[in-house]
Write an enzyme that holds these catalytic residues in place. Structure first.
Site, PDB file in Angstrom:
ATOM      1  N   CYS A 258      -8.374  -1.223  -1.629  1.00 51.44           N
ATOM      2  CA  CYS A 258      -8.300  -1.182  -0.191  1.00 51.44           C
ATOM      3  C   CYS A 258      -7.795   0.453   0.056  1.00 51.44           C
ATOM      4  O   CYS A 258      -8.191   1.036   0.960  1.00 51.44           O
ATOM      5  CB  CYS A 258      -7.032  -2.167   0.013  1.00 51.44           C
ATOM      6  SG  CYS A 258      -6.808  -2.132   1.845  1.00 51.44           S
ATOM      7  N   CYS A 259      -6.766   0.923  -0.751  1.00 49.03           N
ATOM      8  CA  CYS A 259      -6.287   2.305  -0.539  1.00 49.03           C
ATOM      9  C   CYS A 259      -7.482   3.334  -0.702  1.00 49.03           C
ATOM     10  O   CYS A 259      -7.580   4.476   0.123  1.00 49.03           O
ATOM     11  CB  CYS A 259      -5.350   2.549  -1.339  1.00 49.03           C
ATOM     12  SG  CYS A 259      -3.739   1.800  -1.140  1.00 49.03           S
TER      13      CYS A 259
ATOM     14  N   CYS B  68       1.114   1.288   5.153  1.00 45.40           N
ATOM     15  CA  CYS B  68       0.264   0.342   6.007  1.00 45.40           C
ATOM     16  C   CYS B  68       1.139  -0.857   6.189  1.00 45.40           C
ATOM     17  O   CYS B  68       1.802  -1.043   5.301  1.00 45.40           O
ATOM     18  CB  CYS B  68      -1.091  -0.158   5.169  1.00 45.40           C
ATOM     19  SG  CYS B  68      -2.223   1.031   5.334  1.00 45.40           S
TER      20      CYS B  68
ATOM     21  N   CYS C 225       1.398  -3.721   3.547  1.00 44.62           N
ATOM     22  CA  CYS C 225       1.875  -3.264   2.094  1.00 44.62           C
ATOM     23  C   CYS C 225       3.103  -2.716   2.004  1.00 44.62           C
ATOM     24  O   CYS C 225       3.573  -2.164   1.052  1.00 44.62           O
ATOM     25  CB  CYS C 225       0.912  -2.566   1.448  1.00 44.62           C
ATOM     26  SG  CYS C 225      -0.749  -3.517   1.035  1.00 44.62           S
TER      27      CYS C 225
ATOM     28  N   CYS D 250      -0.846   5.328  -3.701  1.00 41.77           N
ATOM     29  CA  CYS D 250      -1.934   4.981  -3.016  1.00 41.77           C
ATOM     30  C   CYS D 250      -3.348   5.474  -3.858  1.00 41.77           C
ATOM     31  O   CYS D 250      -4.324   4.760  -3.717  1.00 41.77           O
ATOM     32  CB  CYS D 250      -2.016   5.310  -1.479  1.00 41.77           C
ATOM     33  SG  CYS D 250      -2.132   7.001  -1.356  1.00 41.77           S
TER      34      CYS D 250
END
Length: 240
Positions: free
Chosen positions: A121-122, A203, A206, A229
């Site tokens: 995702c990062c 985010c 998270c 990240c």
């Protein structure tokens, strides 16, 4: 002093670190921004401590490109704070960097990748967009500090990224007290989530309130071994 020349990158970084070891953040920034204004960018999250470095850059060279990564999963408070701080400081060249919508649709259709694979995702939402945004630049500035976490305890003022660009961390040696004192001296607005127990802000999905006594980044990816990240993973300097 050389910034961008034919000196091997590792030697150049060592030279710059020796030169700037005892200098103030402002005295480190001034020659860097003066000599490579068109090829250096400040990468900022507009989060907890960001106002300090943004304030310095705004006073030294307000046209410096500022790269703000909007992952499309940020707190609404962060997006509002970015607008407020940009106006308050008179920043003239803030660039919003976002992930490619097509790639997001294909790889994270339901927006749930962060639940199963935070690294992916990062990479999708932060690492890849920043890599693309940094292509025109030969150097970049970050607001990382040694006190933030154990993984940043040995942070150098100058280092290199994976692409062989110079990477400047002018606040590397600053303590939390230094940060707070700068905020108070210059009457800088705070991110609204600070007073709600978020010492480090990423985010929304998270980022959590950090337990008292933990390091500043304890609320990021809580209950996971993940601490970065990916945009700041250490790399060994290589010659160019």
């Amino acid at each position: 002093m050389p910034y961008l020349n034919d000196m091997p990158l590792e030697a150049r970084i060592a030279l710059l670190n020796r030169r700037d070891a005892d200098k103030t953040a402002q005295d480190i920034l001034k020659p860097a921004l003066a000599l490579i204004t068109q090829k250096i960018a400040l990468v900022s999250s507009f989060a907890a401590d960001s106002a300090v470095l943004l304030h310095m850059v705004a006073h030294i060279a307000p046209k410096t490109p500022v790269l703000f990564i909007d992952t499309m999963m940020l707190f609404r408070a962060t997006l509002n704070y970015q607008k407020q701080l940009t106006k308050h400081l008179g920043l003239e060249n803030v660039n919003h960097i976002s992930p490619d919508p097509g790639r997001v649709f294909l790889q994270d259709t339901e927006g749930l990748m962060h639940q199963s694979n935070t690294d992916a995702c990062c990479t999708l939402r932060k690492v890849e967009p920043l890599q693309q945004a940094l292509l025109p630049f030969s150097a970049w500035i970050t607001g990382r500090k040694r006190h933030q976490s154990a993984t940043r305890a040995d942070l150098s003022i100058w280092e290199a990224d994976a692409a062989g660009r110079l990477k400047l961390n002018p606040l590397a040696h600053w303590s939390k007290h230094d940060i707070n004192a700068y905020f108070e001296t210059h009457n800088l607005p705070r991110h609204p989530l600070i007073e709600k127990g978020y010492p480090s802000i990423g985010c929304a999905h998270c980022t959590f309130r950090a337990p008292p006594g933990m390091d500043a980044r304890a609320g990021r990816w809580a209950r996971q071994s993940k601490t970065e990240c990916g945009i700041h993973l250490p790399v060994k300097p290589r010659n160019t």
